[in-house]
Design an enzyme around this catalytic site. Structure first.
Site, PDB file in Angstrom:
ATOM      1  N   ARG A   1     -12.308   0.287 -11.839  1.00  0.00           N
ATOM      2  CA  ARG A   1     -12.388  -0.819 -10.895  1.00  0.00           C
ATOM      3  C   ARG A   1     -13.657  -0.696 -10.048  1.00  0.00           C
ATOM      4  O   ARG A   1     -13.688   0.040  -9.066  1.00  0.00           O
ATOM      5  CB  ARG A   1     -11.156  -0.826  -9.993  1.00  0.00           C
ATOM      6  CG  ARG A   1      -9.832  -0.955 -10.741  1.00  0.00           C
ATOM      7  CD  ARG A   1      -8.677  -0.912  -9.745  1.00  0.00           C
ATOM      8  NE  ARG A   1      -7.376  -1.121 -10.368  1.00  0.00           N
ATOM      9  CZ  ARG A   1      -6.577  -0.137 -10.767  1.00  0.00           C
ATOM     10  NH1 ARG A   1      -6.968   1.124 -10.635  1.00  0.00           N
ATOM     11  NH2 ARG A   1      -5.408  -0.394 -11.299  1.00  0.00           N
TER      12      ARG A   1
ATOM     13  N   CYS B   1      -4.506  -3.693 -19.490  1.00  0.00           N
ATOM     14  CA  CYS B   1      -4.831  -2.783 -18.395  1.00  0.00           C
ATOM     15  C   CYS B   1      -4.019  -3.070 -17.138  1.00  0.00           C
ATOM     16  O   CYS B   1      -4.196  -2.404 -16.120  1.00  0.00           O
ATOM     17  CB  CYS B   1      -6.321  -2.825 -18.065  1.00  0.00           C
ATOM     18  SG  CYS B   1      -6.911  -4.428 -17.479  1.00  0.00           S
TER      19      CYS B   1
ATOM     20  N   GLU C   1      -6.811 -12.930 -17.954  1.00  0.00           N
ATOM     21  CA  GLU C   1      -5.832 -12.875 -16.862  1.00  0.00           C
ATOM     22  C   GLU C   1      -5.526 -14.255 -16.289  1.00  0.00           C
ATOM     23  O   GLU C   1      -4.788 -14.374 -15.311  1.00  0.00           O
ATOM     24  CB  GLU C   1      -6.347 -11.958 -15.745  1.00  0.00           C
ATOM     25  CG  GLU C   1      -7.740 -12.325 -15.251  1.00  0.00           C
ATOM     26  CD  GLU C   1      -8.351 -11.266 -14.359  1.00  0.00           C
ATOM     27  OE1 GLU C   1      -7.596 -10.476 -13.774  1.00  0.00           O
ATOM     28  OE2 GLU C   1      -9.584 -11.246 -14.241  1.00  0.00           O
TER      29      GLU C   1
ATOM     30  N   HIS D   1       0.839  -1.208   0.000  1.00  0.00           N
ATOM     31  CA  HIS D   1       0.000   0.000   0.000  1.00  0.00           C
ATOM     32  C   HIS D   1       0.871   1.253   0.000  1.00  0.00           C
ATOM     33  O   HIS D   1       0.583   2.232  -0.688  1.00  0.00           O
ATOM     34  CB  HIS D   1      -0.911   0.017   1.235  1.00  0.00           C
ATOM     35  CG  HIS D   1      -1.999  -0.998   1.202  1.00  0.00           C
ATOM     36  ND1 HIS D   1      -2.740  -1.250   0.067  1.00  0.00           N
ATOM     37  CD2 HIS D   1      -2.486  -1.821   2.148  1.00  0.00           C
ATOM     38  CE1 HIS D   1      -3.633  -2.184   0.326  1.00  0.00           C
ATOM     39  NE2 HIS D   1      -3.497  -2.551   1.583  1.00  0.00           N
TER      40      HIS D   1
ATOM     41  N   ARG E   1     -14.832  -2.524 -15.366  1.00  0.00           N
ATOM     42  CA  ARG E   1     -14.663  -3.911 -14.959  1.00  0.00           C
ATOM     43  C   ARG E   1     -15.708  -4.229 -13.896  1.00  0.00           C
ATOM     44  O   ARG E   1     -15.862  -3.492 -12.925  1.00  0.00           O
ATOM     45  CB  ARG E   1     -13.265  -4.152 -14.377  1.00  0.00           C
ATOM     46  CG  ARG E   1     -13.063  -5.609 -13.921  1.00  0.00           C
ATOM     47  CD  ARG E   1     -11.649  -5.873 -13.471  1.00  0.00           C
ATOM     48  NE  ARG E   1     -11.310  -5.196 -12.222  1.00  0.00           N
ATOM     49  CZ  ARG E   1     -10.073  -5.154 -11.710  1.00  0.00           C
ATOM     50  NH1 ARG E   1      -9.080  -5.730 -12.364  1.00  0.00           N
ATOM     51  NH2 ARG E   1      -9.830  -4.537 -10.581  1.00  0.00           N
TER      52      ARG E   1
ATOM     53  N   ASP F   1      -2.308 -10.479 -12.786  1.00  0.00           N
ATOM     54  CA  ASP F   1      -2.746 -11.833 -12.459  1.00  0.00           C
ATOM     55  C   ASP F   1      -2.255 -12.848 -13.482  1.00  0.00           C
ATOM     56  O   ASP F   1      -1.951 -13.987 -13.133  1.00  0.00           O
ATOM     57  CB  ASP F   1      -4.274 -11.897 -12.355  1.00  0.00           C
ATOM     58  CG  ASP F   1      -4.768 -11.535 -10.958  1.00  0.00           C
ATOM     59  OD1 ASP F   1      -4.006 -11.748 -10.000  1.00  0.00           O
ATOM     60  OD2 ASP F   1      -5.906 -11.058 -10.829  1.00  0.00           O
TER      61      ASP F   1
END
Length: 540
Positions: free
Chosen positions: A292, A497, A426, A185, A328, A450
């Protein structure tokens, strides 16, 4: 001259005085005489912590964006974690002081979460320790932030998410931490805040570096304390060159992203909330390549309603002023969990109940989600893509579901728009099946994070595996070439992406493969456009 080697989390060169941040150690009362009184102290401190975190959430949302503020909101929710609170209460009943109980519970739960295999639980280890430290500081009168009197380079063992977002941006030139990872993060926030930074840095915090002149080279992953004149001159030159390069990129603002061979590439932005539209436009994005949806669900006690989702999507679509917006669908699971859905814990959530697997089995989640998207599509050009696809039957079931949603809206007299249906590629399964899948959809968008993780069988959040994690692995690039070829043969467009879309060493390779869209962080768009406009390659 002292030299430290680390992993770059954000590029750039910073020169200034070092400020070594050490978390204040509070003297914890060993025991108490009145358990009820100590419990009251803890409860009061907990509510003070809640107020502080809420204020920090609002500040972060305003200055950085809602997606990043959700990191703080997770900590607010942890103040109500029953297991944690019960552990504190038991320790107090056993004779511990409120501060001691909060500290011991934080250490215990943090260690337990850190030892787990999945990345979501590991992330909670940092959060629970951060929250506990905040409560202890409130109880003991300790420091909950950092004081800087002049612009400095912040050096620390590590920085928690809440510490990072509280950094006085006008006083921070860079930061250097001994711990952390590129995907933590803290590193993500540093990139958004445009602060040159290093993580996993081999530097001795006890080597009397506080206040010394320091240089951080975020390009090479090196920092220097008390640099000699030759090093300092070289770094100042590098700093000036970087600034000049940024200025030169401005000439590409407003230009179409077209190669010298006439190949058009759509350069779009990845965002997580309506508030991020401003950053996308400031970065000169030609559209949104990844919105997202899951960040509209996180940090809440209940699921968003259809109306709330519709308002959020419409805000983004109208804000982009006619540019294409790719949404998405909800991609919860793995490291993104929402308690109110009541999903069971899994041994390996990254390979479990996530993305489209949840939506296809929960009509009450999927239906309002898709209704909101179709309704918002009446206000602009919209595409929707579905994550974690592995099979043809999933796509066909999705298409039937969407047809039913359109029929419902028409029967109810509710306006809706046309929506292109695509999939996230992915998983290796989707890549291998891409020729068949391309016949069923309008577009592909490759989630390289991913795809790399699953192809190499490596947890991309695990810093211990950085040596083995190779996004340029021939197997990953071979799958990406296969995906683009399948799309081109079927006559559909194909984009990227994931993080790899912003890797400038691969931009021309992606053009050769046949990708016609790259969606990246807004701040990278002009840099990539320059490469595209100067390129003479074309699809093979």
């Amino acid at each position: 001259m002292l030299k430290g080697i680390g992993q770059p989390a954000y590029s750039g060169v910073a020169i200034g005085r070092a400020y070594v941040y050490r978390k204040q150690q509070c003297d914890l009362p060993a025991s108490c005489g009145d358990a009820e009184q100590e419990q009251q102290k803890f409860d009061a401190a907990k509510e003070t912590a809640r107020e502080q975190l809420q204020e920090l959430f609002d500040k972060t949302k305003e200055e950085i964006g809602e997606e990043q503020a959700m990191i703080i909101d997770v900590q607010v929710m942890m103040l109500d974690d029953l297991d944690y609170l019960e552990n504190v209460a038991d320790l107090i009943q056993g004779g511990a002081s409120a501060a001691q109980a909060a500290h011991e519970s934080g250490e215990c739960f943090s260690a337990a979460f850190a030892a787990m295999d999945d990345e979501y639980m590991q992330a909670r280890a940092v959060d629970v320790k951060d929250v506990s430290t905040r409560i202890v500081n409130i109880l003991c009168g300790g420091q909950t932030g950092m004081m800087l009197e002049q612009p400095s380079i912040l050096v620390a063992e590590d920085l928690t998410p809440s510490e990072t977002v509280q950094l006085p941006k006008d006083k921070i030139l860079a930061f250097v931490t001994q711990q952390g990872s590129f995907n933590s993060h803290t590193a993500i926030l540093a990139r958004i805040m445009n602060i040159p930074s290093l993580v996993q840095t081999k530097i001795d915090l006890d080597a009397d570096i506080d206040g010394k002149l320091m240089v951080v080279d975020g390009f090479e992953g090196i920092c220097y304390v008390d640099p000699d004149e030759e090093t300092l001159a070289a770094m100042r030159k590098k700093q000036d060159e970087a600034a000049e390069q940024r200025n030169q990129l401005e000439q590409y603002r407003g230009k179409p992203s077209i190669t010298k061979k006439g190949q058009k590439i759509d350069l779009c932005a990845n965002i997580g909330s309506p508030e991020d539209v401003e950053s996308a436009l400031a970065g000169d994005a030609e559209g949104i390549g990844l919105l997202r949806s899951e960040f509209l669900y996180l940090g809440r006690e209940t699921a968003p309603t259809e109306e709330e989702l519709f308002d959020a999507y419409r805000t983004v679509i109208e804000g982009m002023q006619g540019r294409r917006v790719v949404i998405r669908t909800l991609d919860i699971g793995a490291d993104k969990q929402v308690d109110y859905f009541g999903l069971e814990a899994e041994e390996n959530p990254a390979l479990g109940y996530r993305g489209i697997r949840i939506c296809l089995e929960h009509d009450e989640i999927f239906r309002p989600h898709m209704r909101a998207i179709y309704r918002a599509a009446a206000y602009g050009e919209v595409c929707v893509m579905f994550p974690m696809i592995t099979s043809l039957w999933e796509v066909r079931e999705i298409k039937k579901f969407c047809a039913a949603v359109r029929e419902e809206l028409a029967a109810e007299g509710i306006p809706y728009g046309e929506v292109e249906l695509g999939i996230m590629v992915e998983t290796p399964a989707a890549a291998v099946m891409s020729r068949e899948l391309a016949k069923e959809v309008d577009f592909f968008s490759v989630g390289t994070n991913d795809l790399t993780q699953y192809t190499l069988a490596i947890d991309r959040q695990n810093a211990k595996l950085d040596r083995f994690y190779d996004a340029h692995h021939p197997a990953v690039l071979a799958l990406m070439d296969m995906i683009a070829k399948s799309a081109r043969e079927a006559g559909i467009w194909c984009g990227i992406c994931g993080e790899l879309g912003a890797d400038t060493t691969l931009t021309e390779e992606f053009i050769k493969m046949g990708y016609t869209e790259l969606s990246v962080a807004p701040g990278r768009i002009l840099e990539i456009r320059k490469i595209i406009c100067e390129s003479e390659v074309e699809p093979q």
